[in-house]
Write an enzyme that holds these catalytic residues in place. Structure first.
Site, PDB file in Angstrom:
ATOM      1  N   GLY A  45     -29.002 -43.905  17.776  1.00 60.38           N
ATOM      2  CA  GLY A  45     -27.554 -44.164  17.741  1.00 60.38           C
ATOM      3  C   GLY A  45     -27.287 -45.351  16.830  1.00 60.38           C
ATOM      4  O   GLY A  45     -27.918 -46.398  16.989  1.00 60.38           O
ATOM      5  N   ALA A  46     -26.380 -45.186  15.875  1.00 55.13           N
ATOM      6  CA  ALA A  46     -26.199 -46.204  14.835  1.00 55.13           C
ATOM      7  C   ALA A  46     -26.045 -47.628  15.367  1.00 55.13           C
ATOM      8  O   ALA A  46     -26.839 -48.515  15.019  1.00 55.13           O
ATOM      9  CB  ALA A  46     -25.023 -45.801  13.945  1.00 55.13           C
ATOM     10  N   ARG A  87     -35.266 -45.965   9.555  1.00 53.35           N
ATOM     11  CA  ARG A  87     -34.399 -44.778   9.418  1.00 53.35           C
ATOM     12  C   ARG A  87     -33.368 -45.066   8.325  1.00 53.35           C
ATOM     13  O   ARG A  87     -32.858 -46.184   8.238  1.00 53.35           O
ATOM     14  CB  ARG A  87     -33.686 -44.434  10.745  1.00 53.35           C
ATOM     15  CG  ARG A  87     -34.641 -44.059  11.870  1.00 53.35           C
ATOM     16  CD  ARG A  87     -33.902 -43.583  13.119  1.00 53.35           C
ATOM     17  NE  ARG A  87     -33.343 -42.228  12.918  1.00 53.35           N
ATOM     18  CZ  ARG A  87     -32.504 -41.662  13.784  1.00 53.35           C
ATOM     19  NH1 ARG A  87     -32.084 -42.343  14.852  1.00 53.35           N
ATOM     20  NH2 ARG A  87     -32.038 -40.444  13.567  1.00 53.35           N
ATOM     21  N   ASP A 235     -22.587 -42.365  11.612  1.00 55.18           N
ATOM     22  CA  ASP A 235     -23.729 -43.186  11.233  1.00 55.18           C
ATOM     23  C   ASP A 235     -23.463 -43.967   9.961  1.00 55.18           C
ATOM     24  O   ASP A 235     -24.078 -45.009   9.726  1.00 55.18           O
ATOM     25  CB  ASP A 235     -24.971 -42.298  11.083  1.00 55.18           C
ATOM     26  CG  ASP A 235     -25.392 -41.761  12.435  1.00 55.18           C
ATOM     27  OD1 ASP A 235     -24.821 -40.739  12.859  1.00 55.18           O
ATOM     28  OD2 ASP A 235     -26.257 -42.385  13.081  1.00 55.18           O
ATOM     29  N   ASN A 245     -22.766 -38.015   9.923  1.00 52.33           N
ATOM     30  CA  ASN A 245     -22.993 -37.987  11.357  1.00 52.33           C
ATOM     31  C   ASN A 245     -24.051 -36.933  11.630  1.00 52.33           C
ATOM     32  O   ASN A 245     -24.537 -36.259  10.720  1.00 52.33           O
ATOM     33  CB  ASN A 245     -21.684 -37.702  12.107  1.00 52.33           C
ATOM     34  CG  ASN A 245     -21.784 -38.023  13.597  1.00 52.33           C
ATOM     35  OD1 ASN A 245     -22.211 -39.091  13.990  1.00 52.33           O
ATOM     36  ND2 ASN A 245     -21.399 -37.055  14.419  1.00 52.33           N
ATOM     37  N   LYS A 246     -24.401 -36.766  12.904  1.00 47.66           N
ATOM     38  CA  LYS A 246     -25.446 -35.829  13.275  1.00 47.66           C
ATOM     39  C   LYS A 246     -25.254 -34.450  12.642  1.00 47.66           C
ATOM     40  O   LYS A 246     -24.120 -33.957  12.583  1.00 47.66           O
ATOM     41  CB  LYS A 246     -25.485 -35.703  14.807  1.00 47.66           C
ATOM     42  CG  LYS A 246     -26.592 -34.838  15.370  1.00 47.66           C
ATOM     43  CD  LYS A 246     -27.978 -35.183  14.836  1.00 47.66           C
ATOM     44  CE  LYS A 246     -28.297 -36.625  14.995  1.00 47.66           C
ATOM     45  NZ  LYS A 246     -29.434 -37.079  14.151  1.00 47.66           N
TER      46      LYS A 246
HETATM   47  C1  LIG Z   1     -22.404 -44.154  18.114  1.00 52.21           C
HETATM   48  S1  LIG Z   1     -23.208 -43.600  16.722  1.00 52.21           S
HETATM   49  C2  LIG Z   1     -24.166 -42.291  17.327  1.00 52.21           C
HETATM   50  C3  LIG Z   1     -24.606 -41.373  16.250  1.00 52.21           C
HETATM   51  O1  LIG Z   1     -26.030 -41.510  16.026  1.00 52.21           O
HETATM   52  C4  LIG Z   1     -26.601 -40.257  16.319  1.00 52.21           C
HETATM   53  O2  LIG Z   1     -27.742 -39.986  15.550  1.00 52.21           O
HETATM   54  P1  LIG Z   1     -29.213 -40.227  16.174  1.00 52.21           P
HETATM   55  O3  LIG Z   1     -29.169 -39.714  17.582  1.00 52.21           O
HETATM   56  O4  LIG Z   1     -30.109 -39.420  15.260  1.00 52.21           O
HETATM   57  O5  LIG Z   1     -29.465 -41.709  16.056  1.00 52.21           O
HETATM   58  C5  LIG Z   1     -25.501 -39.280  16.023  1.00 52.21           C
HETATM   59  O6  LIG Z   1     -25.308 -39.100  14.651  1.00 52.21           O
HETATM   60  C6  LIG Z   1     -24.350 -39.970  16.669  1.00 52.21           C
HETATM   61  O7  LIG Z   1     -23.086 -39.538  16.311  1.00 52.21           O
END
Ligand SMILES: CSC[C@H]1O[C@H](OP(=O)(O)O)[C@H](O)[C@@H]1O
Length: 343
Positions: A45-46, A87, A235, A245-246
């Site tokens: 999570g960012a 990352r 992100d 984003n994801k």
């Molecule tokens: C509140 S930002 C969360 C954002 O990060 C996630 O990616 P990951 O689980 O790979 O770190 C995803 O893009 C979320 O929206």
């Protein structure tokens, strides 16, 4: 629900790879352990990985023994580069590392012990600032949520993706707590299943009505009039509003646009990359094949199969209705309105 807690030189993390069936913790006492935790998505999570990296530098600084300030700063630079390399997409990681590095530089006239303490104090401040920002995002997003809304969200932009409360889930929590009687449709979010494993878990824990759906069902529920709006995290947001984003967010955004459903991005200013003009230049992380060929360790595809696994995609600004931040809601024209918020 906080994914991280720093205490006495150790960073305790919820191991998010084990949720929802196991809530266990990993304790990091070195910056390399922190880097591995980010890389392996024990914490993700960012905003969460940004603050985690900040604590990682603080832990690393404590371990530096030299009494030479130039050697100390060389060591700090090496630690920062290792954390930067974990990352590539979430700009919060780079924002956080840069902020800690600048903190060390701005205290150069102090003793090494005072510099180490200043670094830790800055990480602690970033942690609490993030929680306050998320609560402000939640409050600012309320005006967009009508009573009885059904909100679709993708991935996990919740407390587990931040230092608490969440961004997209922060707006959802605020609406629920304001008595708006909302309910949530959560995309499972293949391949890493942050929606099924984390968002569904968070909202269930909070007693917020949530329905888990497969990613390929989102269009059906939009077309059939179930979904009133979409709220996602981010992100990295470019200054023209294009948002990384994801993976799967772009598909959700196009479907929402086609069905005339507003899509909102909820993110703190630390997710805006004021140096990136558009989404075209946002680096997209490519992750290991096993995340696609296996689910929770169970193989679901042939071992020799060729796999593509981009972990993010970019949603062009034309599909985004507004960006909800702690400073208020940003509407189009995004470039002018984002630049106005530049530090
Ligand atoms: C509140 S930002 C969360 C954002 O990060 C996630 O990616 P990951 O689980 O790979 O770190 C995803 O893009 C979320 O929206």
């Amino acid at each position: 629900m906080r994914p991280l807690e720093y205490k006495d030189g150790a960073l305790k993390l919820i191991d998010q790879t084990k949720l929802p069936t196991q809530k266990i913790y990993v304790e990091c006492t070195t910056y390399m352990e922190v880097a591995e935790a980010i890389k392996n998505m024990i914490v993700r999570g960012a905003p969460a990985i940004g603050v985690t990296a900040a604590y990682g530098i603080a832990i690393g600084a404590q371990s530096i023994k030299t009494q030479s300030k130039s050697e100390f700063m060389q060591n700090i630079e090496e630690i920062c580069n290792i954390l930067r390399s974990t990352r590539p997409t979430a700009v919060n990681l780079f924002w956080a590392v840069d902020r800690i590095y600048k903190t060390a530089l701005s205290h150069m006239e102090k003793s090494l012990d005072e510099i180490k303490q200043a670094i830790l104090n800055e990480a602690i401040m970033m942690d609490s600032e993030d929680v306050e920002a998320n609560k402000a995002i939640g409050k600012n997003g309320l005006s967009l949520i009508k009573d009885n809304f059904t909100i679709l969200t993708h991935c996990n932009a919740g407390a587990l993706a931040t230092c608490d409360y969440g961004t997209a889930l922060g707006v959802i929590r605020a609406a629920h707590d304001a008595g708006k009687n909302i309910n949530v449709y959560a995309d499972e979010t293949r391949p890493y299943l942050q929606g099924a494993r984390l968002t569904a878990w968070e909202l269930t824990q909070d007693g917020i009505p949530v329905t888990l759906i497969c990613d390929n069902m989102a269009g059906h529920f939009m077309k059939s009039g179930v979904i009133d709006c979409v709220i996602v995290g981010a992100d990295r947001i470019a200054i023209n509003g294009d948002t990384a984003n994801k993976i799967g967010t772009y598909s959700v955004a196009v479907l929402a646009h086609e069905n005339k459903i507003p899509l909102y991005v909820a993110a703190p200013l630390s997710t805006i990359d004021f140096l990136t003009e558009s989404g075209d230049s946002i680096p997209i992380e490519e992750r290991v094949s096993s995340e696609v060929t296996h689910i929770m360790g169970v193989q679901i595809a042939p071992s020799e199969i060729k796999v593509a696994n981009p972990s993010f995609d970019v949603t062009p600004n034309k599909y985004i209705s507004a960006i909800i931040t702690e400073k208020g809601i940003i509407y189009p024209p995004f470039k002018d309105n984002i630049i106005a918020l530049a530090p």
